[in-house]
Motif scaffolding. Structure first.
Motif, PDB file in Angstrom:
ATOM      1  N   LYS A   1     -95.105 -79.103  10.939  1.00  0.00           N
ATOM      2  CA  LYS A   1     -95.694 -79.361  12.261  1.00  0.00           C
ATOM      3  C   LYS A   1     -94.611 -79.307  13.346  1.00  0.00           C
ATOM      4  O   LYS A   1     -94.811 -78.731  14.419  1.00  0.00           O
ATOM      5  CB  LYS A   1     -96.384 -80.734  12.255  1.00  0.00           C
TER       6      LYS A   1
ATOM      7  N   LYS B   1     -93.584 -75.701  13.915  1.00  0.00           N
ATOM      8  CA  LYS B   1     -94.666 -74.954  14.563  1.00  0.00           C
ATOM      9  C   LYS B   1     -94.791 -75.316  16.046  1.00  0.00           C
ATOM     10  O   LYS B   1     -94.887 -74.452  16.913  1.00  0.00           O
ATOM     11  CB  LYS B   1     -95.985 -75.261  13.832  1.00  0.00           C
ATOM     12  N   GLU B   2     -94.770 -76.640  16.340  1.00  0.00           N
ATOM     13  CA  GLU B   2     -95.045 -77.087  17.703  1.00  0.00           C
ATOM     14  C   GLU B   2     -93.812 -77.108  18.602  1.00  0.00           C
ATOM     15  O   GLU B   2     -93.893 -76.749  19.762  1.00  0.00           O
ATOM     16  CB  GLU B   2     -95.704 -78.474  17.677  1.00  0.00           C
ATOM     17  N   ARG B   3     -92.675 -77.544  18.066  1.00  0.00           N
ATOM     18  CA  ARG B   3     -91.490 -77.676  18.931  1.00  0.00           C
ATOM     19  C   ARG B   3     -90.594 -76.443  18.905  1.00  0.00           C
ATOM     20  O   ARG B   3     -89.909 -76.156  19.868  1.00  0.00           O
ATOM     21  CB  ARG B   3     -90.681 -78.909  18.530  1.00  0.00           C
TER      22      ARG B   3
ATOM     23  N   LYS C   1     -91.829 -73.354  17.805  1.00  0.00           N
ATOM     24  CA  LYS C   1     -92.712 -72.179  17.921  1.00  0.00           C
ATOM     25  C   LYS C   1     -92.510 -71.178  16.776  1.00  0.00           C
ATOM     26  O   LYS C   1     -92.448 -69.969  16.967  1.00  0.00           O
ATOM     27  CB  LYS C   1     -92.511 -71.461  19.268  1.00  0.00           C
TER      28      LYS C   1
ATOM     29  N   SER D   1     -93.745 -69.644  12.945  1.00  0.00           N
ATOM     30  CA  SER D   1     -94.867 -69.563  11.987  1.00  0.00           C
ATOM     31  C   SER D   1     -94.335 -70.086  10.655  1.00  0.00           C
ATOM     32  O   SER D   1     -93.200 -69.776  10.263  1.00  0.00           O
ATOM     33  CB  SER D   1     -95.369 -68.128  11.856  1.00  0.00           C
TER      34      SER D   1
ATOM     35  N   VAL E   1    -102.161 -79.867   9.706  1.00  0.00           N
ATOM     36  CA  VAL E   1    -101.166 -79.514  10.734  1.00  0.00           C
ATOM     37  C   VAL E   1    -101.281 -78.058  11.187  1.00  0.00           C
ATOM     38  O   VAL E   1    -100.563 -77.627  12.094  1.00  0.00           O
ATOM     39  CB  VAL E   1     -99.716 -79.819  10.269  1.00  0.00           C
TER      40      VAL E   1
ATOM     41  N   ASP F   1     -97.086 -86.327  12.944  1.00  0.00           N
ATOM     42  CA  ASP F   1     -96.159 -86.050  14.046  1.00  0.00           C
ATOM     43  C   ASP F   1     -95.031 -87.089  14.106  1.00  0.00           C
ATOM     44  O   ASP F   1     -94.225 -87.090  15.036  1.00  0.00           O
ATOM     45  CB  ASP F   1     -96.899 -85.986  15.395  1.00  0.00           C
TER      46      ASP F   1
ATOM     47  N   MET G   1     -94.007 -84.700  25.149  1.00  0.00           N
ATOM     48  CA  MET G   1     -94.672 -83.978  24.071  1.00  0.00           C
ATOM     49  C   MET G   1     -96.081 -84.487  23.772  1.00  0.00           C
ATOM     50  O   MET G   1     -96.985 -83.720  23.491  1.00  0.00           O
ATOM     51  CB  MET G   1     -93.806 -84.133  22.823  1.00  0.00           C
ATOM     52  N   LYS G   2     -96.262 -85.820  23.851  1.00  0.00           N
ATOM     53  CA  LYS G   2     -97.505 -86.391  23.334  1.00  0.00           C
ATOM     54  C   LYS G   2     -98.512 -86.858  24.374  1.00  0.00           C
ATOM     55  O   LYS G   2     -99.662 -87.088  24.052  1.00  0.00           O
ATOM     56  CB  LYS G   2     -97.180 -87.556  22.390  1.00  0.00           C
TER      57      LYS G   2
END
Length: 459
Positions: free
Chosen positions: A122, A125-127, A129, A131, A155, A280, A309-310
């Protein structure tokens, strides 16, 4: 984490901070206390010895600058040595490889390895970017494979299927081959854990490592095992070329011995720490920020990053616009604020990152735990839409119904309504000229004595 250490060091360093000058005697007395605080926090003895030695060497005969008192200089030395013990700076994952970058996760059973794979997926992927593909090479526990599949779905990363009839090496190679074809950036390989370090386990994991040649080999270890965490990490490092450590369950570890021991004993950096059960709840490990937390100076940088971020900025903007227009602050808005705070680990997680918060009375801390948040949400959820919009209509019979629906007592309904009314008043004060200052004055009356008085800002 570090509650006990914070408390002990706080008292010890407070005694020396006001000293006009540092002598060998008062340094010796302070370091004796520091040593005891570290040992009680389950920090490994070699680490304690080295830390005390370094601080003493630097503090005796110190050159004191004009801007700092001797006591402040001593605290500065302690902080710098704490940072050094934990690694000085955050070391990021090295993912500069021909895709896919392969990351292998190792560790004992029960350390939170599979959950950490999902958290890291996660995070990447999110921070970052990236795959991500996750795969389980744990052929001894079918439940571990299923658990990873469920978490991967949660996730939003790809899961590569495997089963207990396959060989770990074959599973990992097939997953990497699949990732190459699909141009996936990172492959996270979960491996089998054991209840203790044994030869069979080490041989298997060595073979797997040799076959897939990962760019990162991370050791996942439970912070609550204290200095044993460092010793286990060392045993793994002798078998595998570890590149870093993920320290899990730090939210349940009040001592912090593992965080202070691992780098010294293994020579490997702590790259991440798990700070809760949510997917997270994984933070990059910053030794400088952790040193600040240990010394009660807070960790405002991590708090800002977390808010960035949240927090749902759109939702926050809507509430702010509503308040400034004078449309009022409702219980629905209050419930949204509670959800936002919960997504950041709750009020205590946020307060822990603010300077001086370890001095909050236990009674106040008790009112800010997750249990209180869950209770508040249950109470608001048990109200009708009309009641949430117009809380002034909530009287006797309605209170009894809400209490029954939320599994609480009428006095708890009264308490929530009182807190909400105070918040509503504060929001009203934000309107117009000098609104923020008025709101801060209102907040002063709601906080425990000493938090915004004494040496703090005057409003």
């Amino acid at each position: 984490m570090f509650e006990n250490l914070q408390e002990r060091l706080g008292k010890t360093l407070k005694n020396i901070s006001g000293r006009g000058r540092l002598t060998e005697d008062n340094i010796k007395d302070t370091l004796r206390e520091v040593r005891m605080a570290f040992l009680e926090a389950d920090v490994a003895l070699p680490v304690v010895r080295e830390f005390v030695k370094q601080v003493k060497e630097r503090a005796v005969g110190i050159e004191v600058t004009k801007s700092l008192s001797p006591g402040q200089v001593f605290i500065k030395i302690v902080r710098e040595e704490l940072e050094k013990a934990m690694g000085e700076a955050n070391e990021e994952l090295s993912l500069n490889a021909q895709p896919p970058a392969v990351v292998m996760m190792a560790g004992l059973q029960g350390a939170g390895k599979t959950t950490s794979v999902a958290k890291l997926a996660k995070f990447l992927k999110e921070r970052k970017k990236k795959s991500v593909l996750v795969v389980s090479a744990d052929v001894y526990r079918p439940a571990a494979i299923k658990q990873l599949e469920t978490l991967a779905d949660e996730v939003g990363v790809e899961f590569f299927p495997s089963d207990i009839s396959q060989q770990p090496v074959d599973i990992a190679k097939a997953a990497i081959s699949h990732a190459k074809k699909k141009f996936i950036d990172v492959v996270l390989v979960d491996t089998a854990g054991r209840l203790h370090v044994d030869n069979d386990m080490m041989d298997e994991i060595k073979n797997l490592h040799h076959a897939i040649n990962p760019i990162e080999t991370l050791f996942v270890v439970d912070a609550m095992t204290g200095q044993d965490a460092a010793n286990t990490a060392k045993a793994f490092d002798e078998a595998l070329p570890l590149t870093g450590v993920i320290l899990t369950k730090t939210d349940g570890d009040a001592r912090g011995g593992a965080a202070l021991s691992i780098r010294h004993i293994t020579g490997k950096p702590i790259k991440f720490m798990g700070v809760g059960e949510r997917t997270d709840a994984l933070e990059p490990f910053h030794p400088d920020r952790i040193a600040s937390r240990i010394l009660g100076m807070g960790d405002v940088l991590s708090l800002i990053e977390e808010v960035e971020m949240k927090v749902d900025k759109e939702q926050a903007a809507k509430v702010a616009e509503k308040v400034f227009k004078g449309d009022g602050f409702t219980l629905d808005d209050f419930a949204d604020q509670l959800k936002q705070m919960k997504s950041m680990g709750g009020m205590m997680s946020m307060l822990d990152k603010l300077p001086g918060m370890q001095n909050l009375p236990d009674a106040v801390k008790g009112q800010m735990g997750d249990k209180t948040f869950i209770q508040m949400e249950a109470i608001i959820s048990s109200m009708t839409k009309k009641e949430r919009a117009r809380p002034e209509i909530i009287k006797g019979s309605r209170k009894k119904r809400i209490a029954a629906g939320s599994g609480t007592q009428v006095q708890e309904i009264n308490k929530l309504l009182k807190q909400f009314t105070q918040m509503q008043k504060m929001m009203k004060k934000m309107k117009g000229k000098g609104g923020m200052m008025k709101m801060m004055r209102g907040m002063k009356g709601m906080l425990p004595p000493g938090m915004m008085g004494g040496g703090g800002p005057k409003f």
